[in-house]
Design a protein around this motif. Structure first.
Motif, PDB file in Angstrom:
ATOM      1  N   PRO A 158       0.807  -1.223   0.000  1.00  0.00           N
ATOM      2  CA  PRO A 158       0.000   0.000   0.000  1.00  0.00           C
ATOM      3  C   PRO A 158       0.846   1.281   0.000  1.00  0.00           C
ATOM      4  N   ALA A 159       1.947   1.284   0.774  1.00  0.00           N
ATOM      5  CA  ALA A 159       2.755   2.504   0.872  1.00  0.00           C
ATOM      6  C   ALA A 159       3.527   2.748  -0.434  1.00  0.00           C
ATOM      7  N   GLY A 160       4.256   1.736  -0.889  1.00  0.00           N
ATOM      8  CA  GLY A 160       5.049   1.897  -2.111  1.00  0.00           C
ATOM      9  C   GLY A 160       4.171   2.158  -3.325  1.00  0.00           C
TER      10      GLY A 160
ATOM     11  N   ALA B 287       9.272  -1.375  -8.007  1.00  0.00           N
ATOM     12  CA  ALA B 287       9.785  -2.744  -8.159  1.00  0.00           C
ATOM     13  C   ALA B 287       9.306  -3.620  -7.013  1.00  0.00           C
ATOM     14  N   GLU B 288       8.869  -4.827  -7.351  1.00  0.00           N
ATOM     15  CA  GLU B 288       8.293  -5.744  -6.342  1.00  0.00           C
ATOM     16  C   GLU B 288       8.859  -7.142  -6.549  1.00  0.00           C
ATOM     17  N   GLN B 289       9.209  -7.797  -5.444  1.00  0.00           N
ATOM     18  CA  GLN B 289       9.830  -9.123  -5.580  1.00  0.00           C
ATOM     19  C   GLN B 289       8.847 -10.212  -6.026  1.00  0.00           C
ATOM     20  N   ASN B 290       7.566 -10.084  -5.664  1.00  0.00           N
ATOM     21  CA  ASN B 290       6.603 -11.110  -6.092  1.00  0.00           C
ATOM     22  C   ASN B 290       6.211 -10.874  -7.549  1.00  0.00           C
ATOM     23  N   ASP B 291       5.971 -11.968  -8.280  1.00  0.00           N
ATOM     24  CA  ASP B 291       5.681 -11.772  -9.703  1.00  0.00           C
ATOM     25  C   ASP B 291       4.195 -11.581  -9.999  1.00  0.00           C
TER      26      ASP B 291
ATOM     27  N   PHE C 278      -1.433 -11.076   1.884  1.00  0.00           N
ATOM     28  CA  PHE C 278      -1.469 -11.466   3.292  1.00  0.00           C
ATOM     29  C   PHE C 278      -2.426 -10.669   4.173  1.00  0.00           C
ATOM     30  N   SER C 279      -2.816  -9.482   3.731  1.00  0.00           N
ATOM     31  CA  SER C 279      -3.490  -8.591   4.678  1.00  0.00           C
ATOM     32  C   SER C 279      -4.999  -8.827   4.742  1.00  0.00           C
ATOM     33  N   SER C 280      -5.573  -8.765   5.946  1.00  0.00           N
ATOM     34  CA  SER C 280      -7.022  -8.872   6.106  1.00  0.00           C
ATOM     35  C   SER C 280      -7.699  -7.665   5.478  1.00  0.00           C
ATOM     36  N   ALA C 281      -7.001  -6.535   5.520  1.00  0.00           N
ATOM     37  CA  ALA C 281      -7.369  -5.340   4.751  1.00  0.00           C
ATOM     38  C   ALA C 281      -8.729  -4.725   5.089  1.00  0.00           C
ATOM     39  N   ALA C 282      -9.083  -4.749   6.376  1.00  0.00           N
ATOM     40  CA  ALA C 282     -10.283  -4.022   6.805  1.00  0.00           C
ATOM     41  C   ALA C 282      -9.900  -2.567   7.049  1.00  0.00           C
ATOM     42  N   THR C 283     -10.793  -1.672   6.689  1.00  0.00           N
ATOM     43  CA  THR C 283     -10.475  -0.254   6.831  1.00  0.00           C
ATOM     44  C   THR C 283     -11.762   0.555   6.898  1.00  0.00           C
TER      45      THR C 283
ATOM     46  N   ARG D 207      13.752  -8.526  -7.285  1.00  0.00           N
ATOM     47  CA  ARG D 207      14.135  -8.310  -5.876  1.00  0.00           C
ATOM     48  C   ARG D 207      15.321  -7.348  -5.765  1.00  0.00           C
ATOM     49  N   TYR D 208      15.159  -6.372  -4.894  1.00  0.00           N
ATOM     50  CA  TYR D 208      16.269  -5.441  -4.599  1.00  0.00           C
ATOM     51  C   TYR D 208      17.386  -6.216  -3.917  1.00  0.00           C
ATOM     52  N   THR D 209      18.636  -6.023  -4.404  1.00  0.00           N
ATOM     53  CA  THR D 209      19.749  -6.732  -3.756  1.00  0.00           C
ATOM     54  C   THR D 209      20.835  -5.787  -3.235  1.00  0.00           C
TER      55      THR D 209
ATOM     56  N   GLY E  65       5.892   3.764   5.099  1.00  0.00           N
ATOM     57  CA  GLY E  65       5.001   2.655   5.463  1.00  0.00           C
ATOM     58  C   GLY E  65       5.533   1.858   6.645  1.00  0.00           C
ATOM     59  N   ASP E  66       5.315   0.556   6.626  1.00  0.00           N
ATOM     60  CA  ASP E  66       5.729  -0.284   7.760  1.00  0.00           C
ATOM     61  C   ASP E  66       7.230  -0.235   8.014  1.00  0.00           C
ATOM     62  N   THR E  67       7.984   0.207   7.029  1.00  0.00           N
ATOM     63  CA  THR E  67       9.434   0.366   7.201  1.00  0.00           C
ATOM     64  C   THR E  67       9.732   1.397   8.296  1.00  0.00           C
TER      65      THR E  67
ATOM     66  N   GLY F 227      -3.975  -2.677  17.063  1.00  0.00           N
ATOM     67  CA  GLY F 227      -4.987  -3.353  16.246  1.00  0.00           C
ATOM     68  C   GLY F 227      -4.422  -3.995  14.998  1.00  0.00           C
ATOM     69  N   GLY F 228      -3.147  -3.750  14.691  1.00  0.00           N
ATOM     70  CA  GLY F 228      -2.538  -4.319  13.483  1.00  0.00           C
ATOM     71  C   GLY F 228      -3.078  -3.673  12.217  1.00  0.00           C
ATOM     72  N   GLU F 229      -3.600  -2.439  12.330  1.00  0.00           N
ATOM     73  CA  GLU F 229      -4.150  -1.757  11.157  1.00  0.00           C
ATOM     74  C   GLU F 229      -3.068  -0.857  10.568  1.00  0.00           C
ATOM     75  N   GLY F 230      -2.747  -1.070   9.268  1.00  0.00           N
ATOM     76  CA  GLY F 230      -1.619  -0.305   8.724  1.00  0.00           C
ATOM     77  C   GLY F 230      -1.797   0.239   7.321  1.00  0.00           C
ATOM     78  N   ILE F 231      -2.871  -0.171   6.625  1.00  0.00           N
ATOM     79  CA  ILE F 231      -2.973   0.202   5.207  1.00  0.00           C
ATOM     80  C   ILE F 231      -3.095   1.711   5.023  1.00  0.00           C
ATOM     81  N   ARG F 232      -4.104   2.308   5.675  1.00  0.00           N
ATOM     82  CA  ARG F 232      -4.300   3.743   5.399  1.00  0.00           C
ATOM     83  C   ARG F 232      -3.189   4.574   6.029  1.00  0.00           C
TER      84      ARG F 232
HETATM   85  C1  LIG Z   1      -2.105 -10.964   8.993  1.00  0.00           C
HETATM   86  C2  LIG Z   1      -2.209  -9.472   8.831  1.00  0.00           C
HETATM   87  C3  LIG Z   1      -3.462  -8.864   8.770  1.00  0.00           C
HETATM   88  C4  LIG Z   1      -3.564  -7.487   8.607  1.00  0.00           C
HETATM   89  N1  LIG Z   1      -4.799  -6.921   8.543  1.00  0.00           N
HETATM   90  C5  LIG Z   1      -4.926  -5.585   8.340  1.00  0.00           C
HETATM   91  C6  LIG Z   1      -6.213  -4.989   8.241  1.00  0.00           C
HETATM   92  O1  LIG Z   1      -7.245  -5.661   8.370  1.00  0.00           O
HETATM   93  N2  LIG Z   1      -6.283  -3.650   7.966  1.00  0.00           N
HETATM   94  C7  LIG Z   1      -5.166  -2.873   7.830  1.00  0.00           C
HETATM   95  O2  LIG Z   1      -5.283  -1.667   7.585  1.00  0.00           O
HETATM   96  N3  LIG Z   1      -3.928  -3.424   7.974  1.00  0.00           N
HETATM   97  C8  LIG Z   1      -3.786  -4.752   8.202  1.00  0.00           C
HETATM   98  N4  LIG Z   1      -2.543  -5.303   8.321  1.00  0.00           N
HETATM   99  C9  LIG Z   1      -1.365  -4.434   8.224  1.00  0.00           C
HETATM  100  C10 LIG Z   1      -1.123  -3.956   6.794  1.00  0.00           C
HETATM  101  O3  LIG Z   1      -1.331  -5.020   5.875  1.00  0.00           O
HETATM  102  C11 LIG Z   1       0.302  -3.424   6.655  1.00  0.00           C
HETATM  103  O4  LIG Z   1       0.486  -2.439   7.646  1.00  0.00           O
HETATM  104  C12 LIG Z   1       0.504  -2.820   5.264  1.00  0.00           C
HETATM  105  O5  LIG Z   1       0.410  -3.808   4.288  1.00  0.00           O
HETATM  106  C13 LIG Z   1       1.874  -2.149   5.205  1.00  0.00           C
HETATM  107  O6  LIG Z   1       2.055  -1.640   3.919  1.00  0.00           O
HETATM  108  P1  LIG Z   1       3.531  -1.406   3.372  1.00  0.00           P
HETATM  109  O7  LIG Z   1       3.361  -0.988   1.954  1.00  0.00           O
HETATM  110  O8  LIG Z   1       4.289  -0.515   4.280  1.00  0.00           O
HETATM  111  O9  LIG Z   1       4.269  -2.827   3.449  1.00  0.00           O
HETATM  112  P2  LIG Z   1       3.879  -4.245   2.816  1.00  0.00           P
HETATM  113  O10 LIG Z   1       2.433  -4.328   2.539  1.00  0.00           O
HETATM  114  O11 LIG Z   1       4.508  -5.253   3.694  1.00  0.00           O
HETATM  115  O12 LIG Z   1       4.632  -4.227   1.411  1.00  0.00           O
HETATM  116  C14 LIG Z   1       6.024  -4.381   1.297  1.00  0.00           C
HETATM  117  C15 LIG Z   1       6.304  -4.973  -0.064  1.00  0.00           C
HETATM  118  O13 LIG Z   1       7.735  -4.980  -0.264  1.00  0.00           O
HETATM  119  C16 LIG Z   1       8.084  -6.171  -0.939  1.00  0.00           C
HETATM  120  N5  LIG Z   1       9.506  -6.432  -0.701  1.00  0.00           N
HETATM  121  C17 LIG Z   1      10.114  -6.746   0.480  1.00  0.00           C
HETATM  122  N6  LIG Z   1      11.438  -6.914   0.298  1.00  0.00           N
HETATM  123  C18 LIG Z   1      11.687  -6.684  -1.020  1.00  0.00           C
HETATM  124  C19 LIG Z   1      12.868  -6.705  -1.830  1.00  0.00           C
HETATM  125  N7  LIG Z   1      14.079  -6.993  -1.325  1.00  0.00           N
HETATM  126  N8  LIG Z   1      12.750  -6.430  -3.167  1.00  0.00           N
HETATM  127  C20 LIG Z   1      11.525  -6.155  -3.718  1.00  0.00           C
HETATM  128  N9  LIG Z   1      10.368  -6.123  -2.987  1.00  0.00           N
HETATM  129  C21 LIG Z   1      10.464  -6.383  -1.663  1.00  0.00           C
HETATM  130  C22 LIG Z   1       7.162  -7.225  -0.319  1.00  0.00           C
HETATM  131  O14 LIG Z   1       7.043  -8.367  -1.138  1.00  0.00           O
HETATM  132  C23 LIG Z   1       5.865  -6.435  -0.191  1.00  0.00           C
HETATM  133  O15 LIG Z   1       5.023  -6.577  -1.312  1.00  0.00           O
HETATM  134  C24 LIG Z   1      -2.394  -6.687   8.508  1.00  0.00           C
HETATM  135  C25 LIG Z   1      -1.136  -7.290   8.571  1.00  0.00           C
HETATM  136  C26 LIG Z   1      -1.024  -8.669   8.741  1.00  0.00           C
HETATM  137  C27 LIG Z   1       0.345  -9.290   8.815  1.00  0.00           C
END
Ligand SMILES: Cc1cc2nc3c(=O)[nH]c(=O)nc-3n(C[C@H](O)[C@H](O)[C@H](O)COP(=O)(O)OP(=O)(O)OC[C@H]3O[C@@H](n4cnc5c(N)ncnc54)[C@H](O)[C@@H]3O)c2cc1C
Length: 406
Positions: free
Chosen positions: A15-17, A34-38, A45-50, A118-120, A284-286, A294-299
């Motif tokens: 969501p952040a990137g 750039a994203e490591q998953n294809d 992975f995220s439940s993604a409630a908001t 993948r970033y190396t 973002g989560d970085t 609450g584990g809420e991080g998307i917005r």
């Molecule tokens: C089980 C679970 C349930 C959740 N439920 C909710 C919810 O209901 N509502 C909510 O708001 N939040 C929820 N969250 C939290 C939310 O999903 C995260 O806070 C949010 O996804 C963070 O976004 P981000 O972009 O910072 O990081 P991420 O979503 O983690 O994205 C990081 C991306 O970087 C990529 N990456 C990592 N390393 C490399 C590399 N070396 N090279 C290239 N790519 C790389 C990863 O593959 C990933 O796609 C949940 C989290 C978990 C674990």
């Protein structure tokens, strides 16, 4: 060697990137996301409630919505409490479609998205940064050059820290979730309800959940904080608590598991993350934008991406020479609320609030209006807890409440 040049390289299409790349591509910058998953189906992975506002705040279309909810339920070991509204209160995003949409907007505005990449590593040369990737399909190494490098790799923090031991102390947690298809009568019962389970019966040292998704589909998950091995030994694996929800709560006899996924959260206590280094900026989560209670991080990750986008533009236009003001603005926005949430999380998930107190806390919250419960759970207005407790529990929690000056 002539390297491909970008104004900004963003690593991680979460969501952040994705949102940061989208904003900058829209304003005419040359961006690489750039994203490591294809595919976006991987790492779903995220439940993604908001809350509902997320859609308008970040201009998201209906096509990324899995379901809408207008009920909020909390189940504890002994108490069940539901708050309702005549209008939708929030949505559960389809996390794969949502990230795919952000990436499509990046491409639609003339910038690039590289999946399976993948970033190396990176190095500095002649005032620019050379970023190295490994293409996962064939192991080939690719290099590009950029003026700004963005670490949006979530809990991995792959760019900001060279070594694991340089990282700050984290509160870590892990969550596992099943996407299941259930009988229509079961789905219809829970189709508009966001249900959280607290307490020893359902999920000791953490919480579990059932969230609605598209027709007949539910997300059923469980998460908990990383604990010392002795405590973990006394607990059942997370899977057991997911099965419990399906068998005992939903009572589904004929469900199909569509997908199993999960991930980790690593939150820096006291927000001690590195926010920038030279021309590298973390979002973002970085930088622990996830709310650890609450584990809420998307917005919050998207909000951070928007703030970072503004400073990246200024940096590229030569109006600022570093990202110090970005770090200041982020601390200003998050410090106080995240500090309270962090302490409540430690109290609830590690120190272990007594199970009966959890039962009683939720039964007293029943006197609260739906808007107030939303304000506490999603807007962190913890001062409203006083009103809900009607005096009794606020005495029990007095020490905690005074300490945090709620
Ligand atoms: C089980 C679970 C349930 C959740 N439920 C909710 C919810 O209901 N509502 C909510 O708001 N939040 C929820 N969250 C939290 C939310 O999903 C995260 O806070 C949010 O996804 C963070 O976004 P981000 O972009 O910072 O990081 P991420 O979503 O983690 O994205 C990081 C991306 O970087 C990529 N990456 C990592 N390393 C490399 C590399 N070396 N090279 C290239 N790519 C790389 C990863 O593959 C990933 O796609 C949940 C989290 C978990 C674990």
């Amino acid at each position: 060697m002539n390297l491909k040049f970008f104004d900004i390289v963003i690593v991680g299409a979460g969501p952040a990137g994705g949102h940061c790349a989208r904003i900058l591509a829209k304003s005419g910058r040359k961006v690489l996301l750039a994203e490591q998953n294809d595919t976006f189906d991987k790492n779903d992975f995220s439940s993604a409630a908001t809350p509902l506002e997320t859609l308008s705040q970040f201009n998201l279309p209906e096509s990324v919505v899995g379901s809408c909810w207008h009920k909020l339920t909390i189940e504890t070991s002994k108490v069940s409490q539901t708050w309702e509204s005549p209008k939708n209160l929030g949505v559960v995003l389809n996390f794969a479609k949502f990230r795919e949409f952000l990436a499509s907007e990046v491409q639609g505005n003339g910038s690039e998205v590289w999946l399976g990449c993948r970033y190396t590593g990176h190095s500095q040369a002649n005032g620019e940064t050379i970023v190295q990737f490994k293409q996962l399909s064939d192991g080939q190494s690719i290099k590009v050059s950029t003026k700004v490098l963005v670490d949006a790799t979530g809990f991995a923090r792959a760019i900001m820290y060279d070594k694991e031991n340089e990282k700050p102390d984290f509160l870590s947690g892990t969550g596992i979730e099943y996407l299941i298809e259930v009988e229509p009568e079961i789905y219809n019962k829970y189709a508009n309800d966001l249900i959280f389970f607290l307490g020893d019966k359902w999920m000791p040292k953490g919480y579990s959940w059932i969230f609605p998704m598209e027709q007949n589909r539910l997300k059923v998950g469980a998460g908990r904080i990383f604990l010392d091995p002795k405590t973990v030994k006394s607990l059942e694996p997370l899977k057991k608590y997911i099965d419990l929800l399906i068998d005992e709560y939903l009572k589904s006899k004929n469900y199909t598991i569509i997908d199993k996924h999960g991930s980790t959260l690593k939150y820096s206590q006291g927000l001690q993350d590195i926010y920038y280094k030279d021309n590298i900026i973390a979002i973002g989560d970085t930088v622990s934008t996830v709310n650890f209670l609450g584990g809420e991080g998307i917005r919050h990750g998207m909000d951070c991406a928007q703030i970072a986008g503004k400073y990246i533009e200024k940096y590229l236009d030569g109006k600022i020479s570093d990202f110090r003001d970005y770090e200041i603005q982020m601390h200003h926005k998050f410090d106080k609320k995240w500090d309270i949430s962090e302490r409540l999380a430690v109290r609830k998930y590690i120190d272990d609030v007594n199970d009966q107190l959890t039962d009683r806390a939720i039964s007293y919250l029943k006197y609260m209006k739906t808007e107030d419960v939303m304000d506490i759970l999603f807007y962190y207005k913890f001062e409203k807890i006083h009103r809900g407790f009607g005096g009794y529990l606020s005495r029990k929690f007095k020490g905690l409440i005074n300490k945090f000056q709620l």
